[in-house]
Design a protein around this motif. Structure first.
Motif, short mmCIF file in Angstrom:
data_model
loop_
_atom_site.label_atom_id
_atom_site.label_comp_id
_atom_site.label_asym_id
_atom_site.label_seq_id
_atom_site.Cartn_x
_atom_site.Cartn_y
_atom_site.Cartn_z
N UNK A 89 0.82 -1.21 0.00
CA UNK A 89 0.00 0.00 0.00
C UNK A 89 0.86 1.26 0.00
N UNK A 90 2.11 1.14 0.43
CA UNK A 90 2.97 2.31 0.54
C UNK A 90 3.53 2.75 -0.81
N UNK A 91 3.94 1.79 -1.66
CA UNK A 91 4.58 2.16 -2.92
C UNK A 91 4.05 1.38 -4.13
N UNK A 92 3.01 0.56 -3.92
CA UNK A 92 2.37 -0.19 -5.00
C UNK A 92 3.31 -1.21 -5.68
N UNK A 93 4.41 -1.53 -5.04
CA UNK A 93 5.28 -2.58 -5.59
C UNK A 93 4.78 -3.94 -5.14
N UNK A 94 5.03 -5.00 -5.92
CA UNK A 94 4.66 -6.35 -5.47
C UNK A 94 5.35 -6.67 -4.14
N UNK A 95 4.58 -7.22 -3.20
CA UNK A 95 5.13 -7.51 -1.88
C UNK A 95 6.26 -8.53 -1.96
N UNK A 96 6.09 -9.54 -2.82
CA UNK A 96 7.13 -10.56 -2.95
C UNK A 96 8.45 -9.95 -3.41
N UNK A 97 8.39 -8.99 -4.34
CA UNK A 97 9.59 -8.31 -4.81
C UNK A 97 10.19 -7.44 -3.71
N UNK A 98 9.34 -6.80 -2.93
CA UNK A 98 9.79 -5.92 -1.85
C UNK A 98 10.46 -6.72 -0.74
N UNK A 99 9.94 -7.91 -0.48
CA UNK A 99 10.43 -8.72 0.63
C UNK A 99 11.69 -9.50 0.26
N UNK A 100 11.83 -9.88 -1.02
CA UNK A 100 12.91 -10.78 -1.43
C UNK A 100 14.28 -10.33 -0.98
N UNK A 101 14.70 -9.10 -1.33
CA UNK A 101 16.02 -8.62 -0.97
C UNK A 101 16.16 -8.45 0.54
N UNK A 102 15.10 -7.98 1.19
CA UNK A 102 15.15 -7.79 2.64
C UNK A 102 15.33 -9.12 3.36
N UNK A 103 14.58 -10.13 2.95
CA UNK A 103 14.68 -11.44 3.58
C UNK A 103 16.06 -12.05 3.34
N UNK A 104 16.61 -11.83 2.14
CA UNK A 104 17.98 -12.29 1.87
C UNK A 104 18.99 -11.64 2.80
N UNK A 105 18.79 -10.36 3.10
CA UNK A 105 19.68 -9.67 4.05
C UNK A 105 19.58 -10.26 5.45
N UNK A 106 18.34 -10.57 5.87
CA UNK A 106 18.16 -11.18 7.19
C UNK A 106 18.83 -12.55 7.25
N UNK A 107 18.70 -13.33 6.18
CA UNK A 107 19.35 -14.64 6.14
C UNK A 107 20.87 -14.50 6.14
N UNK A 108 21.39 -13.47 5.46
CA UNK A 108 22.84 -13.22 5.45
C UNK A 108 23.34 -12.90 6.86
N UNK A 109 22.61 -12.04 7.56
CA UNK A 109 22.98 -11.69 8.93
C UNK A 109 22.95 -12.91 9.84
N UNK A 110 21.89 -13.71 9.72
CA UNK A 110 21.77 -14.91 10.55
C UNK A 110 22.83 -15.95 10.18
N UNK A 111 23.12 -16.07 8.88
CA UNK A 111 24.11 -17.06 8.44
C UNK A 111 25.51 -16.74 8.93
N UNK A 112 25.91 -15.47 8.81
CA UNK A 112 27.24 -15.07 9.30
C UNK A 112 27.34 -15.28 10.80
N UNK A 113 26.27 -14.93 11.51
CA UNK A 113 26.27 -15.13 12.97
C UNK A 113 26.39 -16.61 13.32
N UNK A 114 25.67 -17.46 12.57
CA UNK A 114 25.71 -18.90 12.84
C UNK A 114 27.11 -19.47 12.60
N UNK A 115 27.79 -19.01 11.55
CA UNK A 115 29.15 -19.49 11.27
C UNK A 115 30.11 -19.16 12.41
N UNK A 116 29.84 -18.07 13.13
CA UNK A 116 30.68 -17.70 14.27
C UNK A 116 30.22 -18.43 15.53
#
Length: 323
Positions: A89-116
């Protein structure tokens, strides 16, 4: 009539998968109902009080708010299963497209933390069990208990004060972009990773220590002691392999916490992950993004819990072999 006999592992796995799917359905229902119970009308909140009745009616029709709740739920759930979460509703972009990169960033943060955190927690847990009741064990146990006692945001602010203000080694805002290299990303996420690693390592280390100490009380360990085997050999080669089931369970559950529990840390460090997007969307009443983010977090948590159950079953000899 022919009867089908399934291996105990297959039967248990089927039960876990069925319960996981049922849990996801219940969670999706709770997310939808919780959104519907929010105070105020969504159309009025988004369009404002100056909107005409015709505009409000058209907006409600576009979002299918004029349909009965159960029809809207089935439409949303079927779209979510197909990967279509609608438009923001904020920018009329597809939610899946909006979430994809953000979720990848969260997985990157969690993955690096897990490796440590995972190797460090397992090694510290082994050492604490090996040198049980010594000064090393007491020091590690006290330190981890202290870390667990502090909430993540408090640990984050302490690290920012130390390593961004007093000693300006790392940035206090973990801003990353798609065109950054791996080294630049690792440098940017050092402080949020350290924050999460401190808390998660403390949990996993204490559980690993407890699991190994529990195994050390077994009869076959006493027999190994009577044979004169070195304590290091007993702990590493005899106790630890038999403690793998609870240790793997603890690791998988903490990985689930890492992915889902990054919301607070992402907000503190303004990290462009799914947690930060969820908080921003709640403030803007961007309902499609809130629903999708909540469902993705829930799905990730349930899947990692399911993985913990499966690995625990496969690591348990009593469940791997028929009775």
């Amino acid at each position: 009539m022919q009867q089908w006999h399934f291996h105990p592992v297959v039967r248990l796995l089927a039960q876990r998968i069925g319960l996981g799917l049922l849990t996801l359905w219940v969670i999706s229902l709770l997310i939808f109902v919780g959104i519907q119970l929010l105070p105020g009308d969504l159309a009025d909140a988004v369009l404002g009080q100056s909107a005409t009745p015709e505009t409000v009616a058209a907006f409600r029709h576009e979002l299918k708010l004029d349909l009965p709740p159960h029809i809207r739920y089935l439409h949303w759930l079927s779209g979510a299963v197909e990967g279509d979460f609608g438009r923001s509703l904020a920018n009329q972009r597809p939610v899946a497209e909006l979430i994809g990169w953000r979720f990848g960033n969260s997985l990157f943060l969690a993955g690096v933390t897990a490796l440590i955190a995972v190797p460090l927690a397992v090694v510290l847990g082994l050492m604490a069990a090996l040198y049980r009741n010594t000064l090393f064990d007491k020091l590690i146990s006290t330190s981890t208990l202290s870390v667990i006692s502090f909430p993540e945001f408090f640990v984050a602010y302490i690290l920012i004060a130390l390593f961004s203000v007093q000693l300006p080694f790392f940035p206090s805002i973990a801003s990353i972009t798609p065109d950054m290299g791996l080294g630049q990303k690792l440098y940017a996420v050092f402080l949020p990773c350290l924050t999460l690693a401190l808390v998660v390592t403390a949990h996993m280390m204490r559980q690993t220590r407890a699991a190994i100490i529990n195994i050390l009380a077994s009869a076959y360990i006493e027999m190994a002691n009577l044979k004169g085997l070195k304590r290091m050999r007993i702990v590493v080669l005899h106790a630890f392999p038999n403690a793998l089931s609870p240790v793997i369970n603890v690791i998988a559950l903490n990985l689930a916490y890492l992915v889902v529990g990054v919301v607070i840390v992402e907000v503190v460090f303004v990290y462009p992950g799914l947690g930060q997007l969820l908080v921003d969307s709640v403030a803007k009443r961007d309902i499609p993004v809130v629903q999708a983010s909540g469902l993705i977090f829930a799905t990730t948590y349930v899947l990692l819990n399911l993985l913990a159950d499966i690995l625990s079953i496969l690591c348990n000899p009593r469940l791997r072999s028929p009775r």
